[in-house]
Motif scaffolding. Structure first.
Motif, short mmCIF file in Angstrom:
data_model
loop_
_atom_site.label_atom_id
_atom_site.label_comp_id
_atom_site.label_asym_id
_atom_site.label_seq_id
_atom_site.Cartn_x
_atom_site.Cartn_y
_atom_site.Cartn_z
N VAL A 166 24.43 13.67 57.23
CA VAL A 166 22.87 14.62 56.56
C VAL A 166 21.70 14.04 57.78
O VAL A 166 20.82 14.99 57.82
CB VAL A 166 22.82 13.92 55.09
CG1 VAL A 166 21.52 14.28 55.03
CG2 VAL A 166 23.87 14.38 54.29
N THR A 167 21.79 13.36 58.37
CA THR A 167 21.12 12.47 59.33
C THR A 167 21.48 13.29 60.62
O THR A 167 19.71 13.41 60.39
CB THR A 167 21.38 11.11 59.18
OG1 THR A 167 21.64 10.31 58.43
CG2 THR A 167 20.51 10.69 59.98
N GLY A 184 19.64 3.31 52.72
CA GLY A 184 20.36 3.15 52.77
C GLY A 184 21.01 1.38 53.05
O GLY A 184 22.10 1.08 53.55
N ILE A 185 19.64 1.25 52.99
CA ILE A 185 20.20 -0.56 52.38
C ILE A 185 21.12 -0.39 50.91
O ILE A 185 21.95 -1.48 51.14
CB ILE A 185 18.94 -1.71 52.29
CG1 ILE A 185 18.27 -1.23 54.01
CG2 ILE A 185 19.18 -3.00 51.50
CD1 ILE A 185 16.68 -1.45 53.75
N GLY A 204 15.60 -2.02 62.00
CA GLY A 204 15.56 -0.29 62.45
C GLY A 204 14.64 0.91 61.60
O GLY A 204 13.84 1.37 62.08
N GLY A 205 14.45 0.48 60.49
CA GLY A 205 13.57 0.84 59.49
C GLY A 205 12.34 1.09 59.33
O GLY A 205 11.88 1.91 60.27
N VAL A 206 11.77 -0.07 60.42
CA VAL A 206 10.35 -0.44 59.90
C VAL A 206 9.99 0.44 61.65
O VAL A 206 8.89 0.35 61.46
CB VAL A 206 10.41 -1.96 60.02
CG1 VAL A 206 9.07 -2.69 59.83
CG2 VAL A 206 10.82 -2.18 58.29
N PHE A 207 10.89 -0.67 62.34
CA PHE A 207 10.96 -0.09 63.82
C PHE A 207 10.04 1.88 64.15
O PHE A 207 9.52 2.15 64.15
CB PHE A 207 11.75 -0.39 64.62
CG PHE A 207 11.92 -0.42 66.70
CD1 PHE A 207 10.41 -0.97 66.72
CD2 PHE A 207 11.90 0.72 66.64
CE1 PHE A 207 9.65 -0.85 68.30
CE2 PHE A 207 11.21 0.96 68.49
CZ PHE A 207 10.88 -0.26 68.97
N GLY A 252 10.55 9.69 61.64
CA GLY A 252 10.69 9.38 60.18
C GLY A 252 11.29 9.35 59.43
O GLY A 252 11.54 8.34 58.03
N ALA A 253 11.90 10.87 59.24
CA ALA A 253 13.28 10.69 58.14
C ALA A 253 14.24 10.17 58.07
O ALA A 253 15.60 8.92 57.56
CB ALA A 253 14.09 12.09 58.52
N LEU A 254 15.06 9.21 59.35
CA LEU A 254 15.64 8.57 59.86
C LEU A 254 15.30 7.33 59.74
O LEU A 254 16.04 6.47 58.73
CB LEU A 254 15.50 8.32 61.28
CG LEU A 254 17.25 8.06 61.99
CD1 LEU A 254 18.37 7.91 61.34
CD2 LEU A 254 17.07 7.36 62.80
N ALA A 255 13.76 6.79 59.49
CA ALA A 255 13.37 5.64 59.58
C ALA A 255 13.66 5.45 57.87
O ALA A 255 13.50 4.10 56.59
CB ALA A 255 12.14 5.61 59.43
#
Length: 366
Positions: free
Chosen positions: A328-329, A319-320, A128-131, A310-313
């Protein structure tokens, strides 16, 4: 228009909360309500980005997104997909996974369903982060009609002319995440992140190919109109791949919500119902933004949504290893949207007073 767009969301909320109270009592009612609010707060920026894609689809596919897309979002991404993730990452057979999900206190090899899902977080976060990072990078690197934070966006637009820069930056971010955050899960994180990149490139690339062909055909038919004055809405294969893109995007946004929901409840049906109600509002808000033309009226809203993405990514990749509270998110996303909306309103007022484009508000704090 408001009631017509949000009517189904209100109805589903009433039925869902009533069912929660009937089956699980006051505690279940409260948990489902909290989960619904959590989903909306985490995915508000998702609705804005969805709207930028949805407005390019014809009315038929917009209805598909609001109907079939809702079923996929609620039952597919918030119920079935977590089961698949647990089964694949823990190498459990489907029967065992379903049994664990239905009995939240039951364990297999000492772990509950929620704990298995938590253990799968490195793979989920990397994908999800990379996407999501690719969505953000492609936005900030492309040339835009309006700049919000011009001191950042204009330099990035210049370097963005380099081919495949978004993919290179995303891969570097993935390698760094695997090196500093993954520890013993480095191989899993790298594989999941590469799959997230491939998914983005394949789905986005196919939709662009078909969309470009349809737009070229439409331009030939409407050559007497000025360029850019009308939006070409696509259908067929182009709309289908845009639809797939939206569903994958929704999945990427739902990852942190699904995992975080187990901190509130271990009952998969409560989680699905609560997150499903929230997903309905995101769908309705997306359609509302399209029909009202909000993105055209408030030109920085799309910018704020992409900065929130971008912040969520970044939060997913960090978060890993480190747990970032869901509140916060959610607050970060709402803050970016709020600042962008405020800047858009100020810009509109200044332009309404006759102030030229060169004096428009282009950044928070200016």
């Amino acid at each position: 228009m408001f009631l017509r767009t949000f009517g189904w969301s209100f109805a589903i909320t009433a039925v869902g909360l009533a069912a929660a109270g009937l089956f699980w009592g006051a505690e279940g009612f409260g948990i489902v309500l909290i989960l619904s609010i959590l989903e909306i707060s985490l995915s508000f920026d998702n609705a804005v980005v969805n709207a930028t894609v949805l407005k390019r689809m014809n009315p038929y596919w917009q209805k598909i997104f609001l109907t079939v897309g809702v079923l996929i979002a609620v039952f597919g991404m918030r119920l079935v997909f977590p089961l698949l993730v647990v089964g694949l990452t823990a190498k459990l057979n489907p029967a065992t996974v379903i049994d664990l999900a239905l009995h939240s206190d039951k364990t297999h090899d000492g772990l509950t369903y929620g704990q298995y899902l938590e253990a799968a977080n490195p793979a989920i976060a990397a994908f999800g982060g990379v996407f999501l990072l690719m969505i953000f990078l492609d936005f900030v690197f492309e040339e835009k009609e309006h700049n919000w934070l011009s001191w950042i966006e204009r330099p990035l637009e210049k370097v963005g002319k380099l081919d495949a820069l978004s993919s290179v930056v995303a891969l570097v971010a993935l390698v760094l995440s695997a090196r500093f955050f993954a520890a013993e899960h480095a191989e899993t994180v790298l594989l999941a992140g590469v799959l997230g990149l491939i998914t983005y490139l394949v789905v986005g690339g196919l939709s662009s190919i078909f969309e470009s062909g349809l737009e070229a055909e439409a331009e030939r038919e409407e050559e007497d109109q000025k360029a850019g004055k009308s939006l070409v809405q696509v259908g067929g294969k182009a709309a289908f791949f845009l639809f797939l893109y939206l569903e994958v995007l929704d999945a990427s946004f739902s990852f942190d919500g699904v995992v975080g929901a187990f901190a509130i409840s271990s009952d998969i049906f409560m989680i699905t119902l609560g997150l499903g109600i929230g997903a309905m509002y995101i769908r309705s808000l997306t359609v509302f933004l399209v029909r009202k033309g909000t993105l055209d009226d408030y030109v920085y809203l799309e910018h704020g949504a992409h900065y929130a993405i971008g912040a969520l990514a970044g939060i997913l990749l960090v978060g890993i290893r480190f747990h970032i509270p869901e509140i916060v998110t959610g607050l970060i996303g709402v803050a970016f949207i709020g600042l962008a909306l405020g800047s858009s309103i100020l810009r509109n007022r200044r332009e309404g007073d006759g102030v030229g484009e060169e004096n428009e508000l282009v950044g928070a704090g200016k």
